[in-house]
Design an enzyme around this catalytic site. Structure first.
Site, PDB file in Angstrom:
ATOM      1  N   CYS A   1       0.839  -1.202   0.000  1.00  0.00           N
ATOM      2  CA  CYS A   1       0.000   0.000   0.000  1.00  0.00           C
ATOM      3  C   CYS A   1       0.878   1.258   0.000  1.00  0.00           C
ATOM      4  O   CYS A   1       1.495   1.575  -1.007  1.00  0.00           O
ATOM      5  CB  CYS A   1      -0.960  -0.057   1.200  1.00  0.00           C
ATOM      6  SG  CYS A   1      -2.375   1.033   1.070  1.00  0.00           S
TER       7      CYS A   1
ATOM      8  N   HIS B   1      -3.597  -5.452   0.325  1.00  0.00           N
ATOM      9  CA  HIS B   1      -3.048  -5.974   1.589  1.00  0.00           C
ATOM     10  C   HIS B   1      -2.983  -7.505   1.556  1.00  0.00           C
ATOM     11  O   HIS B   1      -3.975  -8.174   1.861  1.00  0.00           O
ATOM     12  CB  HIS B   1      -3.917  -5.516   2.760  1.00  0.00           C
ATOM     13  CG  HIS B   1      -3.812  -4.051   3.040  1.00  0.00           C
ATOM     14  ND1 HIS B   1      -2.849  -3.522   3.870  1.00  0.00           N
ATOM     15  CD2 HIS B   1      -4.527  -2.994   2.579  1.00  0.00           C
ATOM     16  CE1 HIS B   1      -2.981  -2.202   3.915  1.00  0.00           C
ATOM     17  NE2 HIS B   1      -3.995  -1.861   3.139  1.00  0.00           N
TER      18      HIS B   1
ATOM     19  N   GLU C   1      -1.614  -9.385   3.606  1.00  0.00           N
ATOM     20  CA  GLU C   1      -1.528  -9.939   4.961  1.00  0.00           C
ATOM     21  C   GLU C   1      -2.878 -10.260   5.581  1.00  0.00           C
ATOM     22  O   GLU C   1      -2.947 -10.967   6.583  1.00  0.00           O
ATOM     23  CB  GLU C   1      -0.761  -8.967   5.875  1.00  0.00           C
ATOM     24  CG  GLU C   1      -1.494  -7.684   6.240  1.00  0.00           C
ATOM     25  CD  GLU C   1      -1.369  -6.563   5.222  1.00  0.00           C
ATOM     26  OE1 GLU C   1      -1.632  -5.410   5.585  1.00  0.00           O
ATOM     27  OE2 GLU C   1      -1.027  -6.840   4.047  1.00  0.00           O
TER      28      GLU C   1
ATOM     29  N   VAL D   1     -14.321 -14.163  26.271  1.00  0.00           N
ATOM     30  CA  VAL D   1     -13.164 -15.043  26.059  1.00  0.00           C
ATOM     31  C   VAL D   1     -11.886 -14.403  26.588  1.00  0.00           C
ATOM     32  O   VAL D   1     -11.116 -15.027  27.312  1.00  0.00           O
ATOM     33  CB  VAL D   1     -12.993 -15.357  24.546  1.00  0.00           C
ATOM     34  CG1 VAL D   1     -11.813 -16.277  24.310  1.00  0.00           C
ATOM     35  CG2 VAL D   1     -14.256 -15.979  23.977  1.00  0.00           C
TER      36      VAL D   1
ATOM     37  N   SER E   1     -11.092 -11.834  28.784  1.00  0.00           N
ATOM     38  CA  SER E   1     -10.862 -11.648  30.219  1.00  0.00           C
ATOM     39  C   SER E   1     -10.824 -12.990  30.950  1.00  0.00           C
ATOM     40  O   SER E   1     -10.128 -13.143  31.944  1.00  0.00           O
ATOM     41  CB  SER E   1     -11.922 -10.717  30.826  1.00  0.00           C
ATOM     42  OG  SER E   1     -13.209 -11.252  30.676  1.00  0.00           O
TER      43      SER E   1
ATOM     44  N   GLU F   1     -18.146  -3.096  15.158  1.00  0.00           N
ATOM     45  CA  GLU F   1     -19.210  -2.398  15.880  1.00  0.00           C
ATOM     46  C   GLU F   1     -19.547  -1.110  15.136  1.00  0.00           C
ATOM     47  O   GLU F   1     -18.760  -0.626  14.324  1.00  0.00           O
ATOM     48  CB  GLU F   1     -18.750  -2.059  17.306  1.00  0.00           C
ATOM     49  CG  GLU F   1     -18.361  -3.268  18.154  1.00  0.00           C
ATOM     50  CD  GLU F   1     -19.555  -4.062  18.671  1.00  0.00           C
ATOM     51  OE1 GLU F   1     -20.708  -3.600  18.505  1.00  0.00           O
ATOM     52  OE2 GLU F   1     -19.336  -5.143  19.240  1.00  0.00           O
TER      53      GLU F   1
END
EC number: 6.3.5.2
Length: 693
Positions: A104, A190, A192, A247, A249, A691
């Protein structure tokens, strides 16, 4: 100064030149230009059993050469190569005889150094695209002539540098360049990330065939490394761990339990009032089964009325601060996250006080992951990553604790899928390890709070562009200046597909007067949502195509949703005043419960990585002549499939999730009082984050 920085970073990392040992012999150096995906490159390289280290972009070429690195990868970044504040780098990195892969921004740097040019084009590319590749090029050996990749950029290569040839194209945009004799390669996309389907093959070609890496680097037992770090840091002190029951914590707590004596670990679950239905009870029960004693604190009132200190304004660079509004009167997503993060810490401090513990002898443990820190632009993860959103566990207050060395984050170098593997190794039950992630701020960031509509001066023009796109087959017959803009931003192939879709389906597309957080070109965006409705049954493949195309043409749109039900005749231009009140939260809690219940019963919960259910302040289907006020709200179902939460795609109904499962969710949520319409998020990440806030 840049030379000193680069040098000291390398020396501190353990390379010892004095005795002739090259610590990084055979390794790859990743030069960090501030990419959101910098740590993903590191992880992908290590998955291919090659050692990699991340250093600043300004690291000097001589230091890379002396340390014995075999190859160089330059990450993407949010800057333009022509910007006054473009990061400094040593151009000699391209002439020291090391193979280089520029990703990029890295490709644009390479092209500019060798005399090529880069321009800001009218077309942004953010999302998944088909590109044509020259598979005779060493980088693309073994690939098809057409590949699916993730592109996220506004600047594009214009004139290709002398000695380089174009080896990949996305329509008329240069997507790859190569100088095979010098082993210099550039990818505008990208490789990756998981969304680039054969990205791992491309990286393998570069590491093994081009750079000649041996693949002898296997990842050490990271569980033992985490335990060693915890023991070393904590000693005989106590550790307070804030448990959400998710998961991250839980694995963090299990690690602490494994590393320390039980009496050293204080596990606290704070019910912030934004939990899912019956969440706190089930968290307590699940953790008790693991032998972890949990202190549950009901702090809903403290959170609803919580405040924080903020700068006087975005422009104010002085240390002056102002007190924020209370959380239940706040609409800004950033402010909501900051208040929640700071309130968590305040309550943790109160717990320490109640237990007569000395604050200086207590550490705060968090299950913070690598993507959290990258998205918050924390220096722990990346020196330069652009801020996308503040994570509740990476606020200013927590950064201060971190500076004082009082925060332990054993999972800070792990991605979500790696945490699940670690959890299984620690013996955690599968239902806990494989459950969907739930953000620490909980439902608070799944309510789009607003007091007034988000309508800027670009609203009418963008709506006109969307009208042309949704009715493209008819629009081409009526010349319009905006039609030329649409054509300039799309390839002939895109236009053919648009003709086909809009000839077969009656669609309308329009802006919704709300904004959501996204990530475009490695930068944070806070932009409009585009809604699509139709009188026909939804053709999901066509809708997904439109969701990819629209943010490319309209840079002020970072999310596209399909609106279930009859065509929307009068798109809303106002909002239902919405804050984090108990009534609003209970509506969302019920919608979330219904949707997840149906997903679980269908057996498809394991196929979806996460499914946020979002409440928006939108009331559809009102007659404007009657001047009926906006008083209802609408729900969004946001399915998300990913391996690393850095990038991902929505589940396409009829493909990754049965149509009938989605329709059942729509039917059940519609029964909840006060719900106007149900929408389905069609957006990949990028340009939309997982979100909405």
């Amino acid at each position: 100064m840049a030379l000193c920085n680069g040098d000291s970073k390398l020396e501190n990392a353990g390379g010892d030149l004095k005795d002739g040992h090259h610590h990084y012999e055979g390794a790859v150096v990743i030069l960090d230009a501030g990419a959101q995906y910098g740590k993903v490159i590191d992880r992908r390289v290590r998955e291919l059993f090659v050692q990699s280290e991340i250093f600043p972009l300004e690291t000097p070429a001589f230091a890379i050469k002396e340390q014995g690195f075999r190859a160089i990868i330059i990450s993407g970044g949010p800057n333009s190569v022509y910007a006054e504040d473009a990061p400094w780098f040593d151009p000699a990195i391209f002439t020291i005889g090391k193979p280089v892969l520029g990703i990029c921004y890295g490709m644009q740097m390479m092209n500019k150094v060798f005399g090529g040019t880069v321009h800001k084009k009218s077309v942004r590319e953010d999302g998944v695209f088909n590109i044509s590749v020259d598979n005779t090029c060493s980088l693309f050996r073994g690939l098809q002539k057409e590949e699916v990749v993730l592109l996220t950029h506004g600047d594009s290569v214009d004139k290709v540098a002398d000695g380089f040839k174009v080896v990949a194209r996305s329509g008329n945009i240069v997507a790859g360049i190569a100088n095979e004799s010098k082993k210099l390669y550039g990818a505008q996309f990208h490789p990756e990330v998981g969304l680039t389907e054969n990205g791992k093959v491309i990286l393998k070609n570069f590491l093994y065939d081009i750079a000649g890496c041996s693949g002898t680097f296997t990842v050490q037992n990271r569980e033992l490394e985490c335990i060693r770090e915890i023991k070393e840091r904590v000693g005989t002190s106590k550790v307070l761990v804030l448990l959400s029951g998710g998961v991250d914590s839980t694995v963090c707590t299990a690690l602490l339990n494994r590393a320390l004596n039980q009496e050293q670990v204080i596990a606290v679950h704070i019910d912030n009032g934004f939990m899912r239905k019956r969440e706190s009870q089930s968290v307590e029960e699940a953790l008790k089964k693991l032998g972890i004693q949990v202190k549950v604190i009901n702090a809903a009132h403290s959170f609803y009325n919580g405040t924080t200190t903020l700068p006087i304004s975005d422009e104010d660079r002085t240390p002056r601060k102002r007190i924020s509004k209370t959380l239940n009167m706040t609409t800004s997503p950033e402010e909501k996250r900051k208040i929640i993060g700071d309130t968590f810490v305040k309550i943790a401090n109160e717990v320490i006080g109640e237990m007569n513990l000395k604050p200086e002898e207590v550490f705060l443990a968090q299950g913070t992951l690598r993507p959290d820190l990258i998205e918050s632009a924390s220096l722990v993860a990346s020196g330069k990553a652009e801020l996308i959103k503040t994570h509740h566990n990476d606020t200013e207050l927590i950064r201060k604790l971190r500076e004082e060395g009082k925060v332990i984050e054993p999972l800070k170098d792990f991605h979500k899928d790696e945490v699940r593997i670690l959890g299984r190794e620690l013996g955690l039950p599968e239902e806990l390890v494989s459950r969907h992630p739930f953000p620490g701020p909980g439902l608070a960031i799944r309510v789009i709070c607003a007091e007034e509509p988000y309508i800027c001066k670009d609203f009418p023009e963008t709506n006109n562009i969307l009208k042309i796109v949704a009715d493209f087959s008819a629009s081409v017959k009526k010349p319009h200046t905006l039609l030329q803009r649409v054509k300039a931003c799309t390839t002939e192939e895109d236009q053919e597909k648009l003709m086909q879709i809009t000839s077969l389906h009656s669609l309308n597309a329009f802006l919704l007067p709300i904004k959501t957080v996204g990530v475009q070109g490695d930068c944070r965006s806070y932009s409009y949502v585009c809604g699509i409705s139709s009188k026909d049954e939804p053709d999901w493949e066509s809708l997904i195509f439109l969701a990819r195309l629209i943010p490319r043409m309209c840079h002020n749109v970072n999310r596209v949703v399909y609106i279930f039900g009859p065509p929307v005749k009068e798109p809303p231009t106002d909002v239902t005043p919405t804050f984090l009140t108990t009534g609003v939260l209970s509506t969302l809690r019920q919608a979330d419960f219904e949707a997840h219940n149906i997903l679980r019963e269908s057996g498809y919960a394991g196929k979806i990585s996460q499914m946020p259910v979002i409440l928006t302040p939108l009331h559809f289907d009102r007659d404007p002549l009657q001047k009926q006020p906006s008083c209802q709200r609408s729900v969004v179902i946001r399915t998300f499939i990913t391996s690393d939460f850095m990038t991902g795609i929505p589940a396409t109904p009829g493909n990754e999730i049965p149509v009938e499962v989605v329709l059942k969710m729509v039917t059940e949520i519609k029964k909840i009082p006060g719900i106007s319409r149900i929408m389905y998020d069609l957006t990949s990440k990028p340009p939309g984050t997982t979100e909405w806030e």
